[in-house]
Enzyme design. Structure first.
Site, PDB file in Angstrom:
ATOM      1  CB  THR A 292      -0.962  -0.002   1.197  1.00 28.09           C
ATOM      2  OG1 THR A 292      -0.212  -0.079   2.422  1.00 28.09           O
ATOM      3  CG2 THR A 292      -1.900  -1.204   1.132  1.00 28.09           C
TER       4      THR A 292
ATOM      5  CB  ALA B  95      -7.854   2.950  11.287  1.00 26.16           C
ATOM      6  CB  ALA B  96      -5.935   4.585   5.861  1.00 23.87           C
ATOM      7  N   GLY B  97      -4.883   1.741   6.626  1.00 25.86           N
ATOM      8  CA  GLY B  97      -4.340   0.437   6.254  1.00 25.86           C
ATOM      9  C   GLY B  97      -5.177  -0.703   6.813  1.00 25.86           C
TER      10      GLY B  97
ATOM     11  N   GLY C 165      -1.818   4.956  -4.204  1.00 24.28           N
ATOM     12  CA  GLY C 165      -2.503   3.710  -4.518  1.00 24.28           C
ATOM     13  C   GLY C 165      -1.787   2.511  -3.950  1.00 24.28           C
TER      14      GLY C 165
END
Length: 305
Positions: free
Chosen positions: A221, A250-252, A226
């Site tokens: 990631t 917390a996006a990952g 992207g």
């Protein structure tokens, strides 16, 4: 009903403050806000998978303190099966998080009860693993536990995902053969491969190293750039959906949980990647860890900028 996604990992109470910028060494800054928010990479990924359509079970440990009660309650509120979330004596895990005005963060984790999730605990709940289609692990619990779970997941014929976070060096060599999808970010891919990941080209080089080490497939990631998907005979870049970021916390985890939920629902690999990307993009438009994770209907209604 049997769980489709089982997450083996950490539960932390996030102590979150916002400041204009991240402090330098020895510096004291005045913050602008403070909140306690349920988190931990394992719990975040479980919540993401649940909100995004999967039936989810969690295997982990919380402390005998007030935080432990809140952490377990937060999962139950998401209809996550917590029969394998054990209460142990002592403090729960905590994460100290500073978020700056550009939405970047710095995090310090204290393992607490997460450090007591041993292989014997996971073995005690083997029936939960047997009910899974997808098993997710991270690195916020003891490495022996992660290694055991990866190997057991492979033996059971499950789809095994490892999000190697946080990573400070290479993984044990014997782990790779048990991993169907290895999902690091740039810094984690750098630590695992020894290749400095700062471009798409270097990401390809790092992914090639990890495939050669034995990982089934690798997804690196790259934030707003992207992600890169890699297999033994293919590299493919997936551009990120365009959104206005507020907080990348917390996006990952949202991507991993969304990707797992999509695989468990029967989506193709490419569809699952795009689904996870939209979920992650939506999460950065909101503050916090678990509060920022979108629902299935949010993803279905998403329109990029």
């Amino acid at each position: 009903m049997p769980a489709k996604v089982v997450v083996v990992g950490s539960l932390n109470m996030d102590l979150v403050t916002r400041a204009e910028r991240l402090p330098r060494g020895g510096e004291t800054l005045i913050g602008t806000s403070f909140a306690t928010v349920s988190g931990g990479k394992g719990a975040n990924q479980a919540v993401a998978a649940a909100r995004l359509g999967a039936r989810v079970s969690m295997i982990g440990c919380v402390g005998s303190d007030a935080y432990g009660e809140q952490l377990r309650g937060a999962l139950l509120a998401e209809q996550i099966d917590c029969q394998a979330v054990s209460v142990v004596e002592g403090s729960s895990g905590v994460a100290l998080i500073v978020v700056d005005d550009s939405s970047q963060n710095a995090i310090v984790i204290v393992a607490g009860s997460n450090g007591l999730l041993g292989p014997e605990t996971v073995a005690r709940f083997d029936a939960v693993l047997q009910q899974a289609e997808v098993i997710i692990c991270q690195l916020e619990v003891p490495l022996a536990t992660v290694g055991y779970t990866l190997k057991r997941g492979q033996a059971l014929g499950k789809t095994v995902i490892l999000n190697p976070a946080p990573a400070s060096g290479p993984l044990p060599a014997e782990w790779y053969a048990s991993i169907n999808y290895l999902i690091p970010n740039e810094s984690e891919a750098t630590a695992l491969s020894g290749v400095m990941v700062d471009s798409l080209e270097s990401a390809e080089a790092a992914a090639a190293c990890l495939i050669k080490a034995g990982a089934g497939k690798v997804i690196i990631t790259l934030g707003a750039q992207g992600l890169l998907f890699a297999s033994e005979d293919e590299f493919e870049r997936f551009p990120a959906p365009k959104v206005k970021a507020i907080d990348t916390t917390a996006a990952g985890d949202t991507f991993v949980g969304g990707f797992a939920a999509a695989l468990a629902s029967g989506m193709t690999e490419a569809e699952a990647i795009r689904f996870g990307q939209v979920a992650a993009a939506l999460s950065v438009t909101r503050a916090g860890a678990q509060p920022s994770i979108p629902s299935l209907s949010d993803v279905q209604a998403f329109v990029p900028l």
